[in-house]
Design an enzyme around this catalytic site. Structure first.
Site, PDB file in Angstrom:
ATOM      1  N   GLU A 264     -32.166   8.789 -26.139  1.00 21.61           N
ATOM      2  CA  GLU A 264     -32.154   8.068 -27.419  1.00 21.61           C
ATOM      3  C   GLU A 264     -33.496   7.371 -27.629  1.00 21.61           C
ATOM      4  OE1 GLU A 264     -28.751   5.456 -27.424  1.00 21.61           O
ATOM      5  OE2 GLU A 264     -27.335   7.122 -27.231  1.00 21.61           O
ATOM      6  N   HIS A 287     -26.222   5.441 -32.375  1.00 26.85           N
ATOM      7  CA  HIS A 287     -25.569   4.573 -31.376  1.00 26.85           C
ATOM      8  C   HIS A 287     -25.136   3.237 -31.991  1.00 26.85           C
ATOM      9  CE1 HIS A 287     -25.331   3.683 -26.793  1.00 26.85           C
ATOM     10  NE2 HIS A 287     -24.351   3.072 -27.467  1.00 26.85           N
TER      11      HIS A 287
END
Ligand code: NAI
Length: 404
Positions: A264, A287
């Site tokens: 990420e 997220h």
């Protein structure tokens, strides 16, 4: 109620509900910064505080703990605690608290939204509409009522999701490695494979462990029903993302909603790369499963409540690195908290201090974990402070505190 001079430092823009909750409990010496601290700035800041509140970006390592001369506890105003050196903190007698429950509802609600949108093919229809295409059709669009939701990991989030999904008329099947009491009409699957074969939507809510790594690999995806849907708001490592991309390409998976990724971006300034970006029928979210105003508010209140309870009452319930004692309030008695190395004979030496002075111990709560023990004692003596030096002199003592 706490002494007014207890110093509390909150970093990383912790929700202002934390300051309000602290004030309501009598703690007014609170500094709240919007950013994280590192290096010498952190060492200078942590030196004189009784409590520090952080989120995920501030690293409380052994050096920072070593500089903290008064620190009583650390509050992680988030779920994860691996930004703190938990073992060193425990050995120094510093419990670390977090807020594992506060964003459960937010994640479950996102999963519900994902399920409804995917079942109707909305991500794809929306993408096409943006490109000027008019895709008005009922083909492949379904109600969620009566469909089977397969929940993998029936913990806090999984079970909450099950309840919400049943409210929409879905049938809930779940799989967990632990024996879990079914809520509502949910049914446990006999195996992971059975769940994959039965579910119209599979939603993952397991932690990141060696066993859950690539749990959804090529074989598991192949076992899912043709055209079924996948939701991952757990951890990015749980799904083999290339295998998922292939299954989306072939149409075996009819759509997916993915909130977490194997890699990420570290900040909002970095580009998000993923083999899933090319699919119109995939909802991609950064997220944010647990990222709501309500969750931030609840986290602030949950962690403050734990810090205040530890300070006022000695309770370490739900500390992530510490022996856990849950204790009633101590009205009308003096309470002493003694943290020590977990060695034979310590309790005898503690009790000897009291018996030598003829002090009655009205209640005693002891817990140990690994190398550390905590004992909280209610004693019948007005000037209990005079005993503290003798308790401190016991060689295994890590810290002693008279509670207020
Ligand atoms: P939890 O600990 O309450 O529940 C996890 C469940 O998974 C437990 O019941 C456990 O027994 C089960 N489990 C563990 N290994 C398993 C396996 N191999 N197979 C089947 N079941 C297994 O955790 P909670 O709070 O429900 O969180 C679940 C996941 O959601 C975690 O990965 C957490 O990191 C993630 N999460 C993601 C957020 C987001 O922003 N997307 C926010 C909060 C949590």
């Amino acid at each position: 109620m706490a002494e007014n001079d207890t110093r509390i430092l909150l970093l990383e823009g912790i929700h202002e509900a934390a300051v309000e909750s602290l004030a309501a409990a009598g703690y007014r010496n609170v500094e709240r910064l919007t950013h994280s601290l590192a290096g010498s700035d952190l060492l200078d800041a942590i030196r004189d505080v009784d409590f520090i509140g952080i989120r995920s970006r501030t690293h409380i390592d052994a050096t920072a703990l070593g500089a903290a001369q008064k620190l009583k506890a650390v509050g992680c105003f988030c779920i994860g605690t691996n930004q703190v050196d938990l073992d060193t903190a425990r050995r120094m007698g510093i419990p670390v608290f977090n807020a594992p429950f506060s964003n459960t509802r937010s994640v479950a609600e996102l999963a519900i939204a994902d399920i409804i949108l995917l079942m109707r093919g909305i991500p794809e229809k929306s993408a096409r509409a943006r490109r000027g295409e008019w895709a008005k059709t009922a083909r492949h669009a379904h109600e969620v009522r009566g469909k089977c939701l397969g929940i993998v990991g029936y913990g806090r989030i999984g079970s909450q999701l099950g309840i919400l999904a049943e409210g929409l008329g879905m049938q809930v099947l779940y799989y967990d490695i632990e024996h879990k009491l079914p809520l509502g009409n949910a049914t446990p699957a006999n195996s992971f494979e059975e769940l994959l074969q039965e579910a119209d939507v599979v939603s993952l809510h397991v932690p990141e462990t060696p066993v859950t790594r690539n749990m959804l690999d090529t074989n598991a995806i192949r076992a899912m029903r043709p055209g079924s849907l996948l939701i991952n708001a757990a951890r990015g490592t749980v799904v083999d993302i290339e295998a998922l991309a292939e299954a989306l390409e072939s149409g075996h998976i009819g759509g997916a909603a993915i909130d977490v990724f194997p890699v990420e971006p570290k900040s909002n300034k970095e580009i998000f790369e993923s083999p899933l970006r090319r699919f119109d029928n995939v909802i991609l979210t950064p997220h944010i499963g647990g990222a709501t105003e309500e969750a931030q508010y609840n986290i602030a209140r949950e962690v403050v409540a734990k810090l205040v309870r530890y300070d006022d009452n000695g309770s370490t319930a739900s500390a992530v690195n510490f022996p856990q004692v849950t204790i009633p309030d101590h009205e009308g008695r003096r309470r002493i908290l003694h943290i020590h190395k977990n060695e034979p004979g310590v309790m005898e030496q503690i009790n000897h201090v009291f018996s030598k002075h003829g002090v009655n111990v009205a209640a005693q709560y002891l817990e140990t974990q690994a190398d550390v023990g905590i004992v909280v004692m209610d004693i019948e003596l007005d000037d209990a402070g005079s005993l503290l030096d003798e308790l401190r002199a016991i060689p295994a003592t890590i810290r002693v505190r008279l509670l207020h």
